[in-house]
Design a protein around this motif. Sequence first.
Motif, mmCIF file in Angstrom:
data_model
loop_
_atom_site.group_PDB
_atom_site.id
_atom_site.type_symbol
_atom_site.label_atom_id
_atom_site.label_comp_id
_atom_site.label_asym_id
_atom_site.label_seq_id
_atom_site.Cartn_x
_atom_site.Cartn_y
_atom_site.Cartn_z
ATOM 1 N N UNK A 119 19.237 22.953 80.992
ATOM 2 C CA UNK A 119 19.270 23.170 79.178
ATOM 3 C C UNK A 119 20.675 22.923 79.481
ATOM 4 N N UNK A 120 21.667 23.123 80.107
ATOM 5 C CA UNK A 120 23.096 22.935 79.279
ATOM 6 C C UNK A 120 23.267 21.327 78.476
ATOM 7 N N UNK A 121 22.739 21.122 79.470
ATOM 8 C CA UNK A 121 22.276 18.803 78.965
ATOM 9 C C UNK A 121 22.237 18.634 77.831
ATOM 10 N N UNK A 122 20.626 19.490 77.680
ATOM 11 C CA UNK A 122 20.042 18.816 76.259
ATOM 12 C C UNK A 122 20.614 20.036 74.976
ATOM 13 N N UNK A 123 21.225 21.007 75.357
ATOM 14 C CA UNK A 123 21.723 21.346 74.123
ATOM 15 C C UNK A 123 23.190 20.221 74.227
ATOM 16 N N UNK A 124 23.510 19.378 74.642
ATOM 17 C CA UNK A 124 25.163 19.050 75.035
ATOM 18 C C UNK A 124 24.952 18.059 74.756
ATOM 19 N N UNK A 125 23.669 17.310 74.144
ATOM 20 C CA UNK A 125 24.031 15.129 74.072
ATOM 21 C C UNK A 125 23.882 14.108 74.678
ATOM 22 N N UNK A 126 22.839 14.937 75.731
ATOM 23 C CA UNK A 126 22.719 14.196 77.120
ATOM 24 C C UNK A 126 21.389 13.446 76.946
ATOM 25 N N UNK A 127 22.281 12.159 76.946
ATOM 26 C CA UNK A 127 20.882 10.801 76.597
ATOM 27 C C UNK A 127 22.009 10.191 78.290
ATOM 28 N N UNK A 128 20.299 8.987 78.505
ATOM 29 C CA UNK A 128 20.880 8.737 79.880
ATOM 30 C C UNK A 128 21.295 7.478 79.997
ATOM 31 N N UNK A 129 22.044 7.143 78.877
ATOM 32 C CA UNK A 129 23.349 6.669 78.885
ATOM 33 C C UNK A 129 24.438 6.327 79.130
ATOM 34 N N UNK A 130 24.911 8.070 79.201
ATOM 35 C CA UNK A 130 26.161 9.182 78.940
ATOM 36 C C UNK A 130 26.505 9.391 80.078
ATOM 37 N N UNK A 131 27.889 9.534 80.234
ATOM 38 C CA UNK A 131 28.220 9.623 81.594
ATOM 39 C C UNK A 131 28.537 11.405 81.425
ATOM 40 N N UNK A 132 28.334 12.220 82.454
ATOM 41 C CA UNK A 132 28.737 13.644 82.453
ATOM 42 C C UNK A 132 30.693 13.579 82.900
ATOM 43 N N UNK A 133 31.310 13.864 81.800
ATOM 44 C CA UNK A 133 33.192 13.904 82.170
ATOM 45 C C UNK A 133 33.400 15.082 82.248
ATOM 46 N N UNK A 134 33.942 14.885 83.026
ATOM 47 C CA UNK A 134 34.871 16.210 82.885
ATOM 48 C C UNK A 134 36.566 16.425 82.598
#
Length: 225
Positions: A119-134
Motif C-alpha cells: 500500500x505504501x508503494x502504491x501511494x508513493x509512486x511505485x513503477x516497475x522501472x523505479x528503484x526503492x531508494x533509502x
Amino acid sequence: MFTMQDLAGCVFTGFTVVTYKGKNKQNRSLWECACNHCGTIRVLPQHVAKTQKSCGCLRKKWAGNLNRTHGLSKHPLYGRWVHMRLRCADPDHHAYHRYGGRGIKVCKEWDTNFEKFYKWCMDNGYQSTLQLDRRKNDKGYGPDNCRFITPRKNVLNTDYPDPRNKTGYTGVSKNRHGKYLAQITVKGICHKLGSHKTAIEAAVARDTFIKKCNLQHEYKTQVEA
Ligand SMILES: [Zn+2]
C-alpha cells in the motif's frame, strides 16, 4: 578405514554432523547432517556441511507466508519485498554484507506485513522501472527513509561535486568545502563512502570497501586495503 578428519558430532554454523556417508562421484566425503535451525536431515558434501548456513529453512522463514490471502504474491512488489527482507536478514543472501551485515533493517510494519508495504508503494509512486531508494544510506527500509526514484537519479543523488574536478583517483572528488569524497558504484547503485581530509585517504576508504565487499573493482592505492 579412512584417515580423514572425523567430523561426526561437529557443530558448524548451519549443521551438526551426524555420521559419515561415504563418497560421492566426485570423490568428496559425504556427511549426514542435521540442520541446526529445524532439524532437517541432509546428506551433504563436507564443504557444504561446513559453510552452508541452513537447510534452506532460514530463507523460507524470511520469504514469509507465500500464499496468504492478500492474493498479490505474483505482483513484482512481492518479490522485491521478499528480497529486501532477505538482504537484511538472511546471512546467505549474496548482498547481506551490505545490508543486514551493516545493521540495515526493514521497519517492523513492513517486515511483518506485505500488504502495508504494498500500500505504501502504491501511494508513493511505485513503477516497475523505479528503484526503492533509502534516502540515508545508513538508515533502514521504512516509510520515513524510502522513496521511489529512477536508477539514474540514484547515482546522481549525492552531494557529490563537479565531475570535472579531478583528483587522480577513481571515485574520489573534491567538494566545495575542500573535502575529498569517496564513492563507488556497484550494479548501478552509488555508495557514498564518506568525506576525507586528503584524496589518498578517500581512495583508501574506497579500496577498503572494495576489499570488504569482495568487489571486482580495481584497487587504486598501494595501501593493503
Ligand atoms: Zn533447517
